[in-house]
Design a protein around this motif. Structure first.
Motif, PDB file in Angstrom:
ATOM      1  N   VAL A   1      -5.798  31.089  12.513  1.00 47.43           N
ATOM      2  CA  VAL A   1      -4.617  30.294  12.355  1.00 47.43           C
ATOM      3  C   VAL A   1      -4.621  28.636  12.466  1.00 47.43           C
ATOM      4  CG1 VAL A   1      -2.375  29.235  14.232  1.00 47.43           C
ATOM      5  CG2 VAL A   1      -3.436  31.518  13.725  1.00 47.43           C
ATOM      6  N   THR A   2      -4.252  28.450  11.245  1.00 45.21           N
ATOM      7  CA  THR A   2      -4.246  26.738  11.177  1.00 45.21           C
ATOM      8  C   THR A   2      -3.064  26.079  12.182  1.00 45.21           C
ATOM      9  OG1 THR A   2      -5.283  26.551   9.024  1.00 45.21           O
ATOM     10  CG2 THR A   2      -4.040  24.652  10.127  1.00 45.21           C
ATOM     11  N   GLY A   3      -3.370  25.099  13.074  1.00 47.98           N
ATOM     12  CA  GLY A   3      -2.604  24.443  14.429  1.00 47.98           C
ATOM     13  C   GLY A   3      -2.633  23.111  13.596  1.00 47.98           C
ATOM     14  N   HIS A   4      -1.320  22.628  14.049  1.00 48.76           N
ATOM     15  CA  HIS A   4      -1.451  21.475  13.802  1.00 48.76           C
ATOM     16  C   HIS A   4       0.046  20.347  14.565  1.00 48.76           C
ATOM     17  CE1 HIS A   4      -0.650  17.426  11.549  1.00 48.76           C
ATOM     18  NE2 HIS A   4       0.871  17.790  11.579  1.00 48.76           N
ATOM     19  N   ILE A   5      -0.486  19.130  14.981  1.00 48.08           N
ATOM     20  CA  ILE A   5       0.228  18.678  16.185  1.00 48.08           C
ATOM     21  C   ILE A   5       0.983  17.471  15.331  1.00 48.08           C
ATOM     22  CG2 ILE A   5       0.597  16.971  18.421  1.00 48.08           C
ATOM     23  CD1 ILE A   5      -2.373  19.039  18.991  1.00 48.08           C
ATOM     24  N   GLY A   6       2.232  17.401  15.801  1.00 46.48           N
ATOM     25  CA  GLY A   6       2.438  15.583  15.574  1.00 46.48           C
ATOM     26  C   GLY A   6       3.725  15.205  16.236  1.00 46.48           C
ATOM     27  N   TRP A   7       4.746  14.528  15.549  1.00 45.99           N
ATOM     28  CA  TRP A   7       5.830  13.802  16.460  1.00 45.99           C
ATOM     29  C   TRP A   7       6.671  14.433  15.548  1.00 45.99           C
ATOM     30  CZ3 TRP A   7       4.646   7.735  17.549  1.00 45.99           C
ATOM     31  CH2 TRP A   7       4.030   7.736  18.194  1.00 45.99           C
ATOM     32  N   PHE A   8       7.967  15.060  15.800  1.00 48.03           N
ATOM     33  CA  PHE A   8       8.760  15.477  15.067  1.00 48.03           C
ATOM     34  C   PHE A   8      10.564  15.192  15.530  1.00 48.03           C
ATOM     35  CE2 PHE A   8       5.736  18.117  15.016  1.00 48.03           C
ATOM     36  CZ  PHE A   8       5.645  18.546  13.193  1.00 48.03           C
TER      37      PHE A   8
ATOM     38  N   MET B   1      -2.852  21.802  21.623  1.00 51.00           N
ATOM     39  CA  MET B   1      -2.338  21.530  21.366  1.00 51.00           C
ATOM     40  C   MET B   1      -2.536  21.501  20.974  1.00 51.00           C
ATOM     41  SD  MET B   1       0.247  21.257  22.971  1.00 51.00           S
ATOM     42  CE  MET B   1       0.174  21.243  23.111  1.00 51.00           C
ATOM     43  N   ARG B   2      -3.823  21.821  20.288  1.00 51.87           N
ATOM     44  CA  ARG B   2      -3.450  22.200  20.182  1.00 51.87           C
ATOM     45  C   ARG B   2      -3.330  21.084  19.902  1.00 51.87           C
ATOM     46  NH1 ARG B   2      -0.817  23.181  23.528  1.00 51.87           N
ATOM     47  NH2 ARG B   2      -0.186  22.449  24.117  1.00 51.87           N
TER      48      ARG B   2
ATOM     49  N   CYS C   1      -3.792   6.451  14.952  1.00 47.76           N
ATOM     50  CA  CYS C   1      -3.497   7.848  12.906  1.00 47.76           C
ATOM     51  C   CYS C   1      -2.875   8.782  13.397  1.00 47.76           C
ATOM     52  CB  CYS C   1      -4.856   8.135  12.513  1.00 47.76           C
ATOM     53  SG  CYS C   1      -5.665   8.721  14.040  1.00 47.76           S
ATOM     54  N   ALA C   2      -2.563   9.900  12.439  1.00 48.25           N
ATOM     55  CA  ALA C   2      -1.925  11.272  12.695  1.00 48.25           C
ATOM     56  C   ALA C   2      -2.359  12.276  12.930  1.00 48.25           C
ATOM     57  CB  ALA C   2      -1.044  11.740  11.397  1.00 48.25           C
ATOM     58  N   TYR C   3      -2.239  13.360  13.914  1.00 52.51           N
ATOM     59  CA  TYR C   3      -3.097  14.159  13.907  1.00 52.51           C
ATOM     60  C   TYR C   3      -3.528  15.055  12.478  1.00 52.51           C
ATOM     61  CZ  TYR C   3      -1.869  13.476  19.151  1.00 52.51           C
ATOM     62  OH  TYR C   3      -1.582  13.130  19.954  1.00 52.51           O
ATOM     63  N   PRO C   4      -5.137  15.953  12.824  1.00 52.88           N
ATOM     64  CA  PRO C   4      -5.544  16.934  12.047  1.00 52.88           C
ATOM     65  C   PRO C   4      -4.550  17.858  11.917  1.00 52.88           C
ATOM     66  CG  PRO C   4      -7.244  16.473  13.027  1.00 52.88           C
ATOM     67  CD  PRO C   4      -6.023  15.585  13.829  1.00 52.88           C
ATOM     68  N   ASN C   5      -4.339  18.774  10.519  1.00 54.34           N
ATOM     69  CA  ASN C   5      -4.447  20.244  10.846  1.00 54.34           C
ATOM     70  C   ASN C   5      -6.390  20.723  11.350  1.00 54.34           C
ATOM     71  OD1 ASN C   5      -2.348  20.030   9.387  1.00 54.34           O
ATOM     72  ND2 ASN C   5      -3.145  19.762   7.332  1.00 54.34           N
ATOM     73  N   THR C   6      -5.812  22.093  11.862  1.00 56.42           N
ATOM     74  CA  THR C   6      -6.873  22.330  12.750  1.00 56.42           C
ATOM     75  C   THR C   6      -7.083  23.669  12.872  1.00 56.42           C
ATOM     76  OG1 THR C   6      -6.277  20.564  14.437  1.00 56.42           O
ATOM     77  CG2 THR C   6      -8.172  22.486  15.079  1.00 56.42           C
ATOM     78  N   PRO C   7      -7.514  24.098  11.277  1.00 51.60           N
ATOM     79  CA  PRO C   7      -8.201  25.968  11.937  1.00 51.60           C
ATOM     80  C   PRO C   7      -8.784  26.028  13.579  1.00 51.60           C
ATOM     81  CG  PRO C   7      -9.127  24.712  10.242  1.00 51.60           C
ATOM     82  CD  PRO C   7      -9.235  23.410  10.464  1.00 51.60           C
TER      83      PRO C   7
END
Length: 320
Positions: free
Chosen positions: A121-128, A1-2, A248-254
């Protein structure tokens, strides 16, 4: 989602994928990569989302045109790709959004896979939600107020609950657990692919209708459709350890690269190049936009980017 996508499905560039997706030659279940034996063939997995396709397209262009390799690619799900990497059926995964179970199994226990370094690249998943809806209802960006707006997100498929639009079922998400544990009046709805999810988002945005979606950055569509993240409970170490209890929220993922262990040791210039491959979110998005937004074939987009960014990729080449 990565936790992540598994960034992560047929993409809006299905025709372009045909250019990239050549059949890969399996190397049997020995864990031995063909490239590790001196073969000038490199086998890469092509994930289903366009940002990861950009990685593969650019790597393929440079490996073939600058280093004289033949690159074969195959699209497969992320978990399947880990298994194939362990067996030597593919040589590298260029964008991983976090698979702790597979990493423990193949990197730590079997030692058939090794880390290949940061992608850059740092990936981040969330609700938008769309910015036009957040501007009108600023409190929607706090998860505690989502039930207040659940009716606004209802669709024919979601019934009496608000819809949380998802992409591919292949992506790893914790959304059903989050909904349950936070007692939200929401229901996940899978579009089926990144391409279908993008189509749905564009349709909602054109009509300026409210929507709530699982989404991620980097993503080229963010330049076209402005979205605002809903703040879920803060991510803390271990809060997602039990998939059924995630709230909880998703983390920032390098984002990481992984190589077949034999290939990493014996793959010569190809292995060294892939370890060195490192670019920015902006650079990845530039190629992804050419592929998905401008409908260029991945090889054409990669060729254009390589031609215009020699100073960047020259640093990835093995030092003679």
């Amino acid at each position: 989602m990565r936790t992540s996508r598994t960034l992560r499905t047929a993409v809006a560039v299905a025709g372009a994928l045909g250019v990239l997706s050549l059949s890969a030659c399996g190397a049997a279940d020995t864990g031995k990569s063909s490239a590790a034996g001196g073969d000038k063939t490199v086998k890469l997995t092509v994930p289903s989302w366009v940002g990861a396709q950009a990685n593969v397209a650019v790597a393929k262009q440079i490996l073939e045109e600058e280093l004289g390799y033949t690159v074969k690619t195959q699209q497969m799900g992320e978990v399947l790709a880990w298994d194939a990497l362990s067996k030597g059926d593919i040589d590298a995964i260029l964008e991983d959004w976090g698979h702790p179970k597979e990493e423990k199994q193949y990197v730590e226990t079997k030692k058939t896979v090794v880390k290949g370094g940061d992608l850059g690249v740092t990936g981040h998943i969330g609700w938008f939600v769309p910015k036009y809806f957040a501007d009108e209802h600023p409190d929607v960006t706090d998860w505690k107020n989502l039930n207040k707006y659940a009716e606004e997100f209802r669709t024919a498929e979601s019934g009496d609950k608000g819809e949380l639009l998802e992409g591919s079922p292949d992506y790893v998400t914790h959304d059903d657990a989050i909904i349950s544990n936070l007692k939200l009046d929401l229901k996940t709805k899978y579009a089926g692919s990144e391409a279908a999810q993008i189509t749905a988002i564009k349709k909602y945005a054109k009509a300026e209708k409210p929507f709530l979606t699982y989404w991620w950055t980097p993503q080229w569509l963010n330049a076209e459709v402005e979205m605002v993240e809903v703040e879920l409970p803060e991510h803390e170490e271990g809060c997602d350890a039990d998939p059924e209890k995630v709230a909880c929220a998703y983390p920032n993922t390098p984002l990481q690269k992984f190589l077949n262990a034999d290939f990493a040791e014996e793959g010569g210039e190809a292995a060294e190049f892939l370890k060195n491959f490192n670019w920015t979110t902006e650079q990845q998005n530039e190629v992804a936009l050419m592929i998905a937004g401008e409908k260029m074939a991945p090889e054409a987009a990669a060729e254009k980017w390589v031609k215009e960014n020699e100073a960047t990729w020259k640093a990835w080449l093995p030092q003679k």
